[in-house]
Design a protein around this motif. Structure first.
Motif, PDB file in Angstrom:
ATOM      1  N   GLY A   1      49.682  26.919  41.400  1.00  0.00           N
ATOM      2  CA  GLY A   1      50.210  28.044  42.184  1.00  0.00           C
ATOM      3  C   GLY A   1      49.226  28.500  43.232  1.00  0.00           C
ATOM      4  N   PHE A   2      48.548  27.554  43.864  1.00  0.00           N
ATOM      5  CA  PHE A   2      47.483  27.864  44.812  1.00  0.00           C
ATOM      6  C   PHE A   2      48.036  28.556  46.058  1.00  0.00           C
ATOM      7  CE2 PHE A   2      44.538  26.676  48.265  1.00  0.00           C
ATOM      8  CZ  PHE A   2      43.348  27.137  47.734  1.00  0.00           C
TER       9      PHE A   2
ATOM     10  N   PRO B   1      40.847  33.256  39.743  1.00  0.00           N
ATOM     11  CA  PRO B   1      42.217  33.758  39.941  1.00  0.00           C
ATOM     12  C   PRO B   1      42.475  34.343  41.320  1.00  0.00           C
ATOM     13  CG  PRO B   1      41.355  34.467  37.810  1.00  0.00           C
ATOM     14  CD  PRO B   1      40.202  33.893  38.581  1.00  0.00           C
TER      15      PRO B   1
ATOM     16  N   SER C   1      45.134  32.557  43.205  1.00  0.00           N
ATOM     17  CA  SER C   1      46.485  32.467  42.663  1.00  0.00           C
ATOM     18  C   SER C   1      47.490  33.186  43.553  1.00  0.00           C
ATOM     19  CB  SER C   1      46.540  33.084  41.258  1.00  0.00           C
ATOM     20  OG  SER C   1      45.737  32.358  40.366  1.00  0.00           O
TER      21      SER C   1
ATOM     22  N   ILE D   1      46.147  27.763  38.280  1.00  0.00           N
ATOM     23  CA  ILE D   1      45.808  28.261  39.613  1.00  0.00           C
ATOM     24  C   ILE D   1      46.046  27.176  40.652  1.00  0.00           C
ATOM     25  CG2 ILE D   1      43.916  29.068  41.080  1.00  0.00           C
ATOM     26  CD1 ILE D   1      42.713  30.348  38.522  1.00  0.00           C
TER      27      ILE D   1
ATOM     28  N   GLN E   1      43.702  27.605  32.700  1.00  0.00           N
ATOM     29  CA  GLN E   1      43.858  28.587  33.772  1.00  0.00           C
ATOM     30  C   GLN E   1      43.627  27.942  35.132  1.00  0.00           C
ATOM     31  OE1 GLN E   1      40.733  31.331  34.398  1.00  0.00           O
ATOM     32  NE2 GLN E   1      42.037  32.953  35.199  1.00  0.00           N
TER      33      GLN E   1
ATOM     34  N   SER F   1      40.879  40.283  41.275  1.00  0.00           N
ATOM     35  CA  SER F   1      40.162  38.999  41.208  1.00  0.00           C
ATOM     36  C   SER F   1      38.923  39.019  42.103  1.00  0.00           C
ATOM     37  CB  SER F   1      41.082  37.840  41.587  1.00  0.00           C
ATOM     38  OG  SER F   1      42.130  37.720  40.655  1.00  0.00           O
TER      39      SER F   1
END
Length: 397
Positions: free
Chosen positions: A35-36, A93, A96, A32, A28, A373
């Motif tokens: 796809g920051f 998350p 993300s 993240i 995960q 999140s």
């Protein structure tokens, strides 16, 4: 003094979408990092009240690295994602990309005390408002909130020297509250689709933030702070002041001191229309009479003293003497302020009620926190601490 009941103030249940609750394992964190969302880092850092240098020191990296992350030039490593989440008190998350996000800047919000509000606290306030919007957006996927009901003012009204007073009268007419005091001002604003919050989002610094508002989102947001809630009349005037910004200054650049004066004039006319209050004002500044009017109209004695001078009912000398006398009595612990607690119509509950309705139909606080999140304390702060649990009725579509 109860406001007229309206279906616009009720909430109806929508379909509850599924919520994903992911774990924070290595895969995960790698996803993240891939796809920051750089803007999320900026938001979380500003909410934490930390500089880039302070974040870098906590992570053991250079300030340049943090700057590059926020600029989107590079992305942090997976292990840095975990450390960032710990330092900034969010879930991994949170960083993300892909979740709805409302971006605001300093020019998008009217701050009541702009000159004495440090830039770091303005940034924190704006980041907080972004999260309020995200919460409202998440709830609106399940609960139908009241539609926004703010009229657009004609250009000739806005250009008139008496624009604030005219705008206040027009809004009263539009909301069908032309006569008498406005009871439950905050509740009235919420039933017109305005998100109002009352939260110590910046801790002790809320005393410098004071209050602010923005109309640069699909729902207007007014943020009131606890330091003004120690006096329900001051709290109501502040709410009316921010309402004035929403009505008059939605399309103009913020930061002009003249706008603050106009918002004050709007608030005075909206809460105490000159045509209605002038015949009630005493010929002499009798504080006992003004105290009775204060309780009836929901404004402070100070506001009424100023109103007396504003409408020409008293001389400047009488105005100054009345203020001096009132200050002396306050020092003797008389004319004490009344906290907003106990005035349920002046405490925001729209988001709380929306969550309660969604919760009754299967949404848990934990699920909502996972969707946003956020950690539970942050979510509770955004929702506010309800002092009342009003009865709810589902609206049939």
């Amino acid at each position: 003094m109860n406001p007229r009941p309206s279906n616009r103030g009720q909430l109806s249940l929508l379909e509850d979408p599924s919520v994903s609750t992911q774990g924070s394992d290595r895969h995960q964190l790698a996803a993240i990092a891939a796809g920051f969302d750089a803007a999320r880092l900026t938001q979380a850092r500003r909410l934490a009240g930390l500089t880039k240098k302070a974040v870098a020191a906590e992570l053991g990296v250079s300030p340049v690295a943090v700057s590059q992350w926020e600029a989107g030039a590079t992305s942090p490593r997976p292990d840095n994602i975990s450390h960032l989440a710990d330092v900034l008190d969010v879930l991994p998350p949170f960083f993300s990309a892909g979740r709805p996000y409302a971006r605001l800047d300093g020019a998008s919000a009217h701050f009541r005390s702009l000159r004495r509000t440090p830039a770091t606290q303005r940034d924190k306030a704006i980041a907080y408002t972004e999260q309020v919007w995200e919460l409202a957006h998440a709830l609106e996927k399940r609960v139908q909130l009241p539609p926004v009901d703010l009229p657009s003012l004609p250009a000739d009204v806005l250009e008139d020297p008496c624009a604030p007073e005219a705008a206040a009268r027009m809004l009263r007419e539009h909301w069908k509250v032309q006569e008498g005091p406005i009871a439950h001002l905050v509740r009235t604003m919420e039933t017109r689709g305005i998100i109002v919050t009352l939260s110590p989002f910046a801790g002790a610094a809320t005393a410098t933030v004071d209050a602010f508002s923005t109309s640069h989102l699909d729902r207007p947001v007014v943020v009131l702070t606890p330091d003004r809630a120690n006096d329900v009349y001051r709290h109501r005037f502040t709410a009316a002041h921010e309402l004035g910004h929403l009505v008059m200054h939605g399309e103009v650049a913020t930061g002009d001191p003249q706008q603050e004066k106009e918002a004050d004039r709007f608030a005075a006319e909206f809460l105490t229309p000159s045509a209605q209050i002038t015949p009630r004002l005493p010929a002499r500044l009798d504080l006992k009479v003004l105290e009775q009017l204060s309780a009836e109209w929901g404004v402070s004695v100070e506001s009424l003293i100023y109103r007396c001078r504003e409408v020409g009912a008293v001389s400047d000398a009488s105005y100054r003497r009345a203020y001096q006398r009132l200050n002396q009595l306050r020092k003797l612990n008389l004319f004490r302020p009344t906290p907003v607690e106990g005035y349920s119509g002046e405490i925001p509950i729209l988001l709380t009620r929306a969550f309660e309705l969604a919760e009754a139909n299967g949404l848990s606080l934990k699920d909502l926190a996972a969707e946003l999140s956020l950690k539970l304390p942050r979510l509770r702060l955004l929702l506010g601490e309800p002092t009342t649990r009003p009865e709810l009725h589902l609206v049939n579509d």
